[in-house]
Design a protein around this motif. Structure first.
Motif, PDB file in Angstrom:
ATOM      1  N   MET A  10      53.677  55.020  51.732  1.00 37.14           N
ATOM      2  CA  MET A  10      53.590  53.566  51.547  1.00 37.14           C
ATOM      3  C   MET A  10      52.454  52.980  52.373  1.00 37.14           C
ATOM      4  N   ALA A  11      52.340  53.460  53.609  1.00 36.22           N
ATOM      5  CA  ALA A  11      51.270  52.960  54.482  1.00 36.22           C
ATOM      6  C   ALA A  11      49.911  53.309  53.924  1.00 36.22           C
ATOM      7  N   SER A  12      49.779  54.536  53.388  1.00 38.52           N
ATOM      8  CA  SER A  12      48.490  54.941  52.840  1.00 38.52           C
ATOM      9  C   SER A  12      48.128  54.123  51.606  1.00 38.52           C
ATOM     10  N   SER A  13      49.119  53.848  50.734  1.00 38.73           N
ATOM     11  CA  SER A  13      48.838  53.030  49.548  1.00 38.73           C
ATOM     12  C   SER A  13      48.483  51.606  49.926  1.00 38.73           C
ATOM     13  N   PHE A  14      49.100  51.073  50.966  1.00 41.04           N
ATOM     14  CA  PHE A  14      48.768  49.721  51.429  1.00 41.04           C
ATOM     15  C   PHE A  14      47.345  49.659  51.967  1.00 41.04           C
ATOM     16  N   GLU A  15      46.964  50.699  52.729  1.00 46.01           N
ATOM     17  CA  GLU A  15      45.599  50.720  53.257  1.00 46.01           C
ATOM     18  C   GLU A  15      44.595  50.881  52.123  1.00 46.01           C
ATOM     19  N   LYS A  16      44.965  51.659  51.111  1.00 43.88           N
ATOM     20  CA  LYS A  16      44.079  51.818  49.969  1.00 43.88           C
ATOM     21  C   LYS A  16      43.886  50.515  49.234  1.00 43.88           C
ATOM     22  N   GLU A  17      45.003  49.777  49.013  1.00 39.93           N
ATOM     23  CA  GLU A  17      44.901  48.484  48.326  1.00 39.93           C
ATOM     24  C   GLU A  17      44.094  47.500  49.145  1.00 39.93           C
ATOM     25  N   LYS A  18      44.273  47.557  50.479  1.00 35.12           N
ATOM     26  CA  LYS A  18      43.560  46.637  51.346  1.00 35.12           C
ATOM     27  C   LYS A  18      42.071  46.926  51.354  1.00 35.12           C
ATOM     28  N   SER A  19      41.703  48.206  51.284  1.00 33.81           N
ATOM     29  CA  SER A  19      40.297  48.573  51.274  1.00 33.81           C
ATOM     30  C   SER A  19      39.645  48.323  49.927  1.00 33.81           C
ATOM     31  N   VAL A  20      40.449  48.314  48.838  1.00 29.61           N
ATOM     32  CA  VAL A  20      39.888  48.094  47.514  1.00 29.61           C
ATOM     33  C   VAL A  20      39.506  46.641  47.316  1.00 29.61           C
ATOM     34  N   ASN A  21      40.306  45.708  47.766  1.00 31.08           N
ATOM     35  CA  ASN A  21      40.083  44.278  47.528  1.00 31.08           C
ATOM     36  C   ASN A  21      39.880  43.514  48.835  1.00 31.08           C
ATOM     37  N   PRO A  22      38.850  43.804  49.576  1.00 30.99           N
ATOM     38  CA  PRO A  22      38.602  42.989  50.769  1.00 30.99           C
ATOM     39  C   PRO A  22      37.980  41.659  50.380  1.00 30.99           C
ATOM     40  N   VAL A  23      38.378  40.611  51.063  1.00 28.87           N
ATOM     41  CA  VAL A  23      37.828  39.284  50.808  1.00 28.87           C
ATOM     42  C   VAL A  23      36.808  38.982  51.896  1.00 28.87           C
ATOM     43  N   LEU A  24      35.588  38.755  51.494  1.00 31.49           N
ATOM     44  CA  LEU A  24      34.529  38.493  52.452  1.00 31.49           C
ATOM     45  C   LEU A  24      34.738  37.144  53.120  1.00 31.49           C
ATOM     46  N   ARG A  25      34.362  37.068  54.369  1.00 29.19           N
ATOM     47  CA  ARG A  25      34.467  35.784  55.082  1.00 29.19           C
ATOM     48  C   ARG A  25      33.575  34.728  54.447  1.00 29.19           C
ATOM     49  N   ILE A  26      32.373  35.148  54.060  1.00 30.69           N
ATOM     50  CA  ILE A  26      31.450  34.184  53.466  1.00 30.69           C
ATOM     51  C   ILE A  26      31.978  33.653  52.144  1.00 30.69           C
ATOM     52  N   SER A  27      32.726  34.468  51.404  1.00 24.97           N
ATOM     53  CA  SER A  27      33.309  33.998  50.144  1.00 24.97           C
ATOM     54  C   SER A  27      34.378  32.938  50.389  1.00 24.97           C
ATOM     55  N   GLN A  28      35.198  33.130  51.418  1.00 24.88           N
ATOM     56  CA  GLN A  28      36.220  32.138  51.737  1.00 24.88           C
ATOM     57  C   GLN A  28      35.590  30.833  52.213  1.00 24.88           C
ATOM     58  N   ALA A  49      38.438  29.749  42.268  1.00 21.61           N
ATOM     59  CA  ALA A  49      38.351  30.209  40.883  1.00 21.61           C
ATOM     60  C   ALA A  49      36.913  30.568  40.507  1.00 21.61           C
ATOM     61  N   ILE A  50      35.954  29.823  41.040  1.00 19.64           N
ATOM     62  CA  ILE A  50      34.551  30.140  40.757  1.00 19.64           C
ATOM     63  C   ILE A  50      34.164  31.487  41.354  1.00 19.64           C
ATOM     64  N   LEU A  51      34.697  31.791  42.535  1.00 21.73           N
ATOM     65  CA  LEU A  51      34.350  33.025  43.239  1.00 21.73           C
ATOM     66  C   LEU A  51      35.326  34.163  42.965  1.00 21.73           C
ATOM     67  N   ASN A  52      36.180  33.993  41.953  1.00 21.94           N
ATOM     68  CA  ASN A  52      37.137  35.053  41.570  1.00 21.94           C
ATOM     69  C   ASN A  52      38.124  35.344  42.709  1.00 21.94           C
ATOM     70  N   ILE A  53      38.633  34.292  43.324  1.00 20.59           N
ATOM     71  CA  ILE A  53      39.579  34.420  44.442  1.00 20.59           C
ATOM     72  C   ILE A  53      40.808  33.586  44.110  1.00 20.59           C
ATOM     73  N   LYS A 104      40.262  40.381  40.789  1.00 20.24           N
ATOM     74  CA  LYS A 104      39.936  41.682  40.226  1.00 20.24           C
ATOM     75  C   LYS A 104      39.190  42.491  41.271  1.00 20.24           C
ATOM     76  N   PRO A 105      39.271  43.803  41.198  1.00 20.52           N
ATOM     77  CA  PRO A 105      38.499  44.630  42.142  1.00 20.52           C
ATOM     78  C   PRO A 105      37.018  44.338  42.016  1.00 20.52           C
ATOM     79  N   GLN A 106      36.365  44.197  43.149  1.00 24.24           N
ATOM     80  CA  GLN A 106      34.949  43.864  43.169  1.00 24.24           C
ATOM     81  C   GLN A 106      34.103  45.125  43.130  1.00 24.24           C
ATOM     82  N   SER A 107      33.073  45.081  42.306  1.00 31.03           N
ATOM     83  CA  SER A 107      32.131  46.193  42.241  1.00 31.03           C
ATOM     84  C   SER A 107      31.101  46.066  43.353  1.00 31.03           C
TER      85      SER A 107
END
Length: 304
Positions: free
Chosen positions: A1-19, A79-83, A179-182
């Protein structure tokens, strides 16, 4: 469970500049809505909205909240920044939308808090009683304390990048990508081209005033039309002092510069004042001395 959570967290990081960009877009939208709404009352008596400005702003923000946070779990900037917002209090790893209580408290903290601050300032600004003065001081103290907490939260946000505002931290909501960011691929060819052309333009602006265009033109003219290349009629015309070597007309107040050619006084004087290194366009001789030409021409020669 911990590994899947870390994987999800690493897949969709939200940039500070985007927020931060989302917050700025929200502020710009509110200002745009208010300016468009206030422009509808330009034909009315000045100050008609002054007494009800906090309530009108709160009503407009309520409408925005209804069609953004309440309906889509995201502000317009997000919504404009896909967040969008995620309920961070849930224990599941999947995306959980905001609960109704979180949405209502978000409305109270953002819209209600701003309205209360503006309205209380208007209510207690002109009151002179001691009780109202204490209430005003309490409100000012509370507002300052909230701003201090907001500053501390912003410093923590710069460190961890999770909650951009104090409201998000209190309610337990965080920004996530829909959505996951490329991988972002940025091309700098256009920017490099613009920088190159701007640098070249600045170089020309600095260089062109240093170039003596008149002297360069005369120099090229002397190379293209040297005195040896003139025809016999032109040599005879110059010898009889009937043509200014600059304007090609009959010389007015003819003067010489030390060479066999003749110039109008105003032609040679203006060129010499403009360029102290002036040379004759016919033979390339420098100006040694500007002297009037003494000659006698019969009036009948003008018809020749």
């Amino acid at each position: 469970m911990a590994s899947s959570f870390e994987k999800e967290k690493s897949v969709n990081p939200v940039l500070r500049i985007s927020q931060l960009d989302a917050l700025e877009l929200n502020k710009a939208l509110e200002q745009l809505v208010w300016s468009q709404f206030s422009s509808c009352f330009h034909g009315f008596k000045p100050g008609v909205l002054a007494h009800f400005e906090p309530e009108v702003k709160a009503f407009l923000c309520l409408i925005l909240w209804k069609f953004t946070i309440y309906s889509k779990n995201a502000t317009v900037g997000q919504a404009i920044l896909n967040i969008q917002y995620k309920n961070n209090l849930s224990q599941t790893e999947k995306y959980q939308p905001l609960s109704k209580h979180q949405k209502l408290w978000y409305l109270i903290f953002t819209v209600g808090g701003r309205w209360l601050e503006e309205r209380c300032y208007d209510l207690f600004s002109n009151r002179q009683q001691q009780s109202f003065g204490k209430i005003k001081s309490y409100i000012s103290f509370g507002s300052g304390l909230l701003k201090l907490c907001g500053l501390i939260n912003f410093l923590i946000f710069l460190r961890k990048g999770t909650f951009a505002t104090l409201t998000e931290r209190i309610l337990g909501i965080r920004s996530v990508f829909c959505k996951p960011q490329s991988v972002r691929q940025i091309g700098f060819e256009y920017m490099n081209r613009e920088l190159l052309w701007h640098g070249f333009a600045e170089f020309l602006i600095y260089l062109l005033p240093l170039v003596n265009v008149q002297k360069l033109k005369l120099k090229i003219s002397s190379w293209c039309l040297p005195i040896t290349g003139l025809s016999n009629s032109e040599n005879a015309l110059a010898a009889h002092c009937r043509e200014c070597s600059l304007c090609g007309e009959w010389p007015t107040m003819p003067h010489t510069i030390g060479c066999p050619h003749v110039f109008c006084y105003y032609c040679i004087k203006s060129n010499f004042l403009f360029d102290m290194y002036f040379t004759c366009p016919k033979c390339g001789s420098e100006v040694h001395s500007l002297q009037p030409l003494k000659y006698k021409i019969e009036m009948t020669e003008l018809r020749v």
